[in-house]
Design an enzyme around this catalytic site. Structure first.
Site, PDB file in Angstrom:
ATOM      1  CD  GLU A   1      -9.066  -3.147  12.571  1.00  0.00           C
ATOM      2  OE1 GLU A   1      -8.660  -2.000  12.393  1.00  0.00           O
ATOM      3  OE2 GLU A   1      -8.449  -4.153  12.193  1.00  0.00           O
TER       4      GLU A   1
ATOM      5  CD  GLU B   1      -9.256  -9.483   8.979  1.00  0.00           C
ATOM      6  OE1 GLU B   1      -8.116  -9.025   9.092  1.00  0.00           O
ATOM      7  OE2 GLU B   1     -10.269  -8.764   8.982  1.00  0.00           O
TER       8      GLU B   1
HETATM    9  C1  XIL Z   1      -4.923  -5.663   5.077  1.00  0.00           C
HETATM   10  C2  XIL Z   1      -4.603  -6.199   3.690  1.00  0.00           C
HETATM   11  O1  XIL Z   1      -4.248  -7.557   3.814  1.00  0.00           O
HETATM   12  C3  XIL Z   1      -3.476  -5.417   3.063  1.00  0.00           C
HETATM   13  O2  XIL Z   1      -3.276  -5.819   1.712  1.00  0.00           O
HETATM   14  C4  XIL Z   1      -3.787  -3.920   3.098  1.00  0.00           C
HETATM   15  O3  XIL Z   1      -2.667  -3.209   2.630  1.00  0.00           O
HETATM   16  C5  XIL Z   1      -4.120  -3.483   4.508  1.00  0.00           C
HETATM   17  O4  XIL Z   1      -5.188  -4.273   5.024  1.00  0.00           O
HETATM   18  N1  XIL Z   1      -7.366  -6.201   9.531  1.00  0.00           N
HETATM   19  C6  XIL Z   1      -8.311  -6.181   8.533  1.00  0.00           C
HETATM   20  C7  XIL Z   1      -7.889  -6.360   7.126  1.00  0.00           C
HETATM   21  O5  XIL Z   1      -9.514  -6.129   8.830  1.00  0.00           O
HETATM   22  O6  XIL Z   1      -8.713  -5.653   6.231  1.00  0.00           O
HETATM   23  C8  XIL Z   1      -6.448  -5.978   6.904  1.00  0.00           C
HETATM   24  O7  XIL Z   1      -6.082  -6.306   5.567  1.00  0.00           O
HETATM   25  C9  XIL Z   1      -5.564  -6.658   7.918  1.00  0.00           C
HETATM   26  C10 XIL Z   1      -5.947  -6.230   9.312  1.00  0.00           C
END
Ligand code: XIL
Length: 362
Positions: free
Chosen positions: A160, A267
């Site tokens: 990001e 994701e």
């Molecule tokens: C999220 C996790 O799923 C949560 O448990 C945590 O509280 C916050 O982060 N983008 C990403 C991930 O790259 O690392 C994030 O994961 C979701 C958004």
């Protein structure tokens, strides 16, 4: 001739048990990983605790061929103080993957979020200098990528770093404030140095936004021309039943595959809500019911995106879901704390949803 029926009952039972035991094992059910074997590994993000639950483990092993640590390898959780690493949670996931022959993605070596505070202060809580911060970044990557070197097929090296604002190129994160864009190239160089075999991925969200996609394209293109070891782009895939459209998705994959790098869906989840970028409180008007209409929209969305993914199988080298089933998703608390979401292919009882059938019937 004596019939078996004249055997004492205990022997009869033993004989039946013996026969039953000799039957060929029931074929294990086919899972996502099997349907997509000719396409890409199918992964899932896990916490170490989820690996203690036998029903969850069964679901993971029957469906997925790759794991990502949902939080355990992030900068803050794994490196909470300058001289302290918390290895156990990540080690547990790595050991589980090794034990069961699952592939592993690493997530993530450099991010502004879930980063430890100590990293950005120096002396009397002054802002850290660029030299110190880059040295700390190298130490961090040396330790983490080094520890798991050879065990991870792809690392989300930088997460990001591109801005969502149309008039801004890089996100104005603390990394950028202190180092300018240089931290990005450095992170990739360190990752290559300490884990030479891993594919090195730049990972981001909202990549189907055409302006953001273009920035990612330009950044990766120019860095690769300068010799920065970026092997791929990760599309997080935190999408919704309201978008992206098929057209947006295809245009994004067309553009990024033009870079000649790997694309990974890192994701994936399909929220039943309209996407909102920032956290907010739950309102009375937030009704968290998974209606049949939303269910159908989700089936159609999953059907569409996997059809597109299959079309791009030469570029896409992995697809990972963010969480296992609707029993628990990070979207239950983001962007609205306590608003239940239903974004995955398995329901709250770990049973495949209709959307699952849409994904595997092709
Ligand atoms: C999220 C996790 O799923 C949560 O448990 C945590 O509280 C916050 O982060 N983008 C990403 C991930 O790259 O690392 C994030 O994961 C979701 C958004």
């Amino acid at each position: 001739m004596k019939s078996t029926l004249n055997l004492p009952p205990i022997l009869l039972i033993l004989a039946i048990l013996g026969l039953w035991h000799c039957q060929p094992e029931k074929q294990p059910e086919k899972g996502l990983k099997d349907y997509y074997q000719a396409y890409f590994p199918m992964g899932v993000a896990v916490s170490p605790y989820s690996l203690d639950d036998s029903a969850t483990v069964k679901l993971i092993l029957s469906q997925f061929s790759s794991l990502t640590a949902e939080n355990a390898m992030k900068m803050g959780p794994i490196h909470p103080h300058q001289d302290t690493f918390r290895w156990e949670p990540a080690d547990k996931i790595v050991a589980f993957a090794e034990q069961h022959g699952l592939k592993l993605r690493g997530h993530t070596l450099c991010w502004h979020s879930q980063a430890p505070d100590w990293m950005f202060v120096e002396g009397d809580s002054q802002r850290v200098s660029k030299d110190t911060l880059l040295a700390r970044l190298e130490n961090h990557i040396a330790a983490v990528a080094g520890r798991y070197s050879g065990k991870i097929y792809a690392w989300d090296v930088v997460n990001e770093a591109i801005s969502d604002a149309p008039d801004e190129f890089y996100r104005n994160s603390i990394w950028y404030e202190v180092c300018g864009e240089e931290y990005i190239a450095k992170a990739f160089e360190y990752a290559r140095k300490y884990d030479p075999a891993a594919k090195l991925i730049y990972n981001d969200y909202n990549v189907f936004d055409s302006a953001k996609c273009e920035k990612i394209y330009q950044m990766v293109k120019s860095m690769r021309e300068k010799g920065v070891p970026i092997d791929g782009v990760g599309l997080q895939g935190h999408w919704s039943v309201y978008g992206p459209s098929e057209d947006q998705l295809r245009r994004t994959l067309d553009r990024l595959s033009g870079l000649g790098v790997e694309l990974q869906i890192t994701e994936l989840d399909i929220s039943i809500y309209q996407k909102e970028g920032t956290r907010r409180e739950k309102r009375d008007t937030d009704i968290d019911v998974f209606t049949p209409e939303l269910g159908q929209r989700q089936i159609d969305t999953y059907d569409m995106i996997f059809r597109v993914f299959r079309d791009y199988k030469d570029a896409i080298t992995s697809v990972t879901f963010w969480n296992i089933s609707d029993k628990h998703s990070w979207l239950d608390n983001f962007p609205v704390r306590g608003r239940k979401d239903y974004p995955l292919l398995f329901d709250q009882d770990h049973q495949p949803k209709k959307a699952y059938n849409a994904v595997v019937n092709f």
